[in-house]
Design an enzyme around this catalytic site. Structure first.
Site, short mmCIF file in Angstrom:
data_model
loop_
_atom_site.label_atom_id
_atom_site.label_comp_id
_atom_site.label_asym_id
_atom_site.label_seq_id
_atom_site.Cartn_x
_atom_site.Cartn_y
_atom_site.Cartn_z
N PHE A 160 0.86 -1.19 0.00
CA PHE A 160 0.00 0.00 0.00
C PHE A 160 0.89 1.23 0.00
CE2 PHE A 160 -2.24 3.54 1.89
CZ PHE A 160 -3.44 3.53 1.19
N ASP A 245 9.25 2.58 2.04
CA ASP A 245 8.06 3.36 2.41
C ASP A 245 7.87 3.19 3.91
OD1 ASP A 245 5.54 4.26 3.07
OD2 ASP A 245 4.56 3.48 1.27
N LYS A 274 2.28 10.05 8.14
CA LYS A 274 1.53 9.68 9.35
C LYS A 274 2.04 10.36 10.63
CE LYS A 274 -1.11 5.98 7.63
NZ LYS A 274 -0.68 5.26 6.45
C1 LIG Z 1 -0.88 5.56 5.01
C2 LIG Z 1 0.16 5.09 4.07
C3 LIG Z 1 0.41 5.72 2.84
C4 LIG Z 1 -0.43 6.88 2.36
O1 LIG Z 1 -0.33 8.00 3.17
P1 LIG Z 1 -1.46 9.16 3.02
O2 LIG Z 1 -1.01 10.21 3.98
O3 LIG Z 1 -2.77 8.54 3.37
O4 LIG Z 1 -1.43 9.62 1.62
C5 LIG Z 1 1.43 5.24 2.06
N1 LIG Z 1 2.18 4.19 2.43
C6 LIG Z 1 1.99 3.57 3.61
C7 LIG Z 1 2.88 2.42 3.99
C8 LIG Z 1 0.96 3.97 4.46
O5 LIG Z 1 0.74 3.32 5.61
#
Ligand SMILES: *Cc1c(COP(=O)(O)O)cnc(C)c1O
Length: 423
Positions: A160, A245, A274
């Site tokens: 994700f 990420d 986050k």
């Molecule tokens: C939440 C998340 C995203 C996206 O972040 P947003 O601030 O919602 O755009 C991308 N990668 C990971 C691993 C996430 O947990």
């Protein structure tokens, strides 16, 4: 308009003009109706109006123990004095100068990140997806400059990375497979923790490999330290970038400032989001100096790195790097893991996964959504990333008493649920 084209008048796909009175504007009531909001997700009727640490209060005055914290966003809990003070002090001085000028809080925050990580350069963004979008652009620019136009990014199954079109294309969410077609090309997918599969996918077209140290949205599935070390060696040998990420795993969530530290590797690129702003919209793209190939005009944004949000980010970094803070996260994580493992043994549930304060409990049956719903009714916020798994991402400052209270409520709910009676 040519005669052959049908008129849109009376066709429900094309909305008619509204008949607003001109020159008059309406005022909303104190408790507005919700119809004006696009329904982009199903939300329960509760509306929160106040928060303090691990606790939320709705507008009827009921209190809730929060083990979601806005999806690991409020890393210091609700309304921590550090963030409140930083944001109010900054708001009184200067909220926004202009992205065309440097500002003090963004320079300070970038320096705090580079001094505490393996990266030398930082770009600030407003969401995790935007940070990842930046990482994708950076990899493509790097591939164009140094690898003969290589542009593909090897991603992982069940990954994700966000909700912009490119980051959705890089993600592997089953519900998205046929949505918003055509997707952005160039994101081949390898199974996680399968080094030969990743090796087989790297070609002359590959610019980078992108991996989450723990796949949060997939249900808290860790990439093993061995796999991350293997990926680091592989990407070096094959001359492509390794990008992590850390939007969910970064900022102390796993007990280290950044999760890549557990594997003892140095990635080329990292994204953060986050928890980074402690609740305000702040994300970042960090890169090694040699990989920082954007030239003036190639990346930017109106709100990026503005004073208000980066002042909050400074407060978060200052708190996380305080002596003893991350040790406390590790011990709170061990306590939560121990309590979840005991609950699992007592009720015959599945494994406890994850690291630090990003943990999941496998229920063994697809009842996670109903458990989440019952928990909410009992004043507890937890999350179900996938149908058979609960995810826990409390404030990094969560107390042992709060962990114990959460597990007691969860036990109560499971006991009422037919498959898990008292042993
Ligand atoms: C939440 C998340 C995203 C996206 O972040 P947003 O601030 O919602 O755009 C991308 N990668 C990971 C691993 C996430 O947990």
């Amino acid at each position: 308009m040519p005669d052959s084209l049908p008129s849109s008048a009376g066709d429900s796909r094309f909305p008619p003009d509204s008949d607003l009175p001109t020159g008059e504007y309406a005022v909303t009531t104190a408790k507005p109706a919700l119809e004006s909001l696009m329904e982009i997700t199903r939300r329960p009727p509760v509306i929160f109006v106040e928060g303090r640490g691990s606790w939320l209060f709705d507008r009827e005055g009921r209190r809730y123990l929060d083990f979601v914290q806005g999806w690991a966003v409020n890393c210091l809990g609700h309304c921590p004095p550090e963030i409140v003070d930083a944001v109010t002090a900054q708001a009184r001085r200067l909220i926004n100068s202009s992205p065309a000028f440097h500002n003090e809080p963004s320079a300070r925050l970038a320096e705090m990140i580079t001094r505490n990580s393996c990266f030398q350069k930082v770009f600030f963004a407003n969401s995790g997806a935007e940070a990842n979008e930046g990482a994708i652009k950076l990899a493509r620019k790097w591939g164009a400059k140094f690898r003969g136009g290589a542009f593909e990014i090897v991603t992982m199954e069940h990954s994700f990375h966000g909700r912009t079109l490119a980051t959705m294309s890089a993600s592997d969410k089953p519900q998205w497979r046929n949505l918003y077609e055509p997707k952005v090309p160039g994101f081949p997918r390898a199974p996680l923790n399968d080094l030969p599969a990743a090796a087989a996918m790297i070609t002359e077209k590959t610019a980078a490999v992108l991996v989450e140290p723990i796949q949060g949205e997939a249900g808290v599935i860790p990439a093993t330290d061995d796999y991350l070390r293997g990926l680091r060696t592989l990407t070096r040998e094959r001359g492509v970038l390794l990008m992590v990420d850390e939007i969910q795993t970064g900022m102390g969530r796993t007990g280290r400032l950044f999760a890549y530290e557990h594997a003892g590797i140095e990635p080329d690129v990292m994204t953060l989001g986050k928890g980074m702003g402690g609740g305000v919209p702040l994300a970042a793209l960090a890169a090694k100096e040699a990989v920082s190939v954007f030239e003036p005009g190639e990346q930017g944004g109106t709100f990026n790195g503005n004073l208000l949000v980066t002042a909050a980010g400074c407060a978060v970094m200052e708190t996380l790097t305080r002596p003893g803070f991350l040790e406390a996260v590790v011990s709170a994580g061990e306590h939560l893991r121990g309590r979840l493992a005991a609950l699992s043994a007592k009720r015959g549930l599945g494994e406890v996964r994850g690291r630090g304060l990003l943990l999941a409990l496998v229920l063994g049956k697809d009842i996670a959504a109903s458990v989440v719903e019952r928990a909410l009714r009992r004043g507890l916020l937890i999350n179900a990333p996938v149908p058979d798994t609960l995810r826990f991402m409390p404030a990094l400052t969560v107390s042992r008493e709060e962990v114990d209270e959460m597990v007691e409520v969860l036990d109560l709910i499971l006991r009422e649920n037919p498959p898990y009676p008292d042993p």
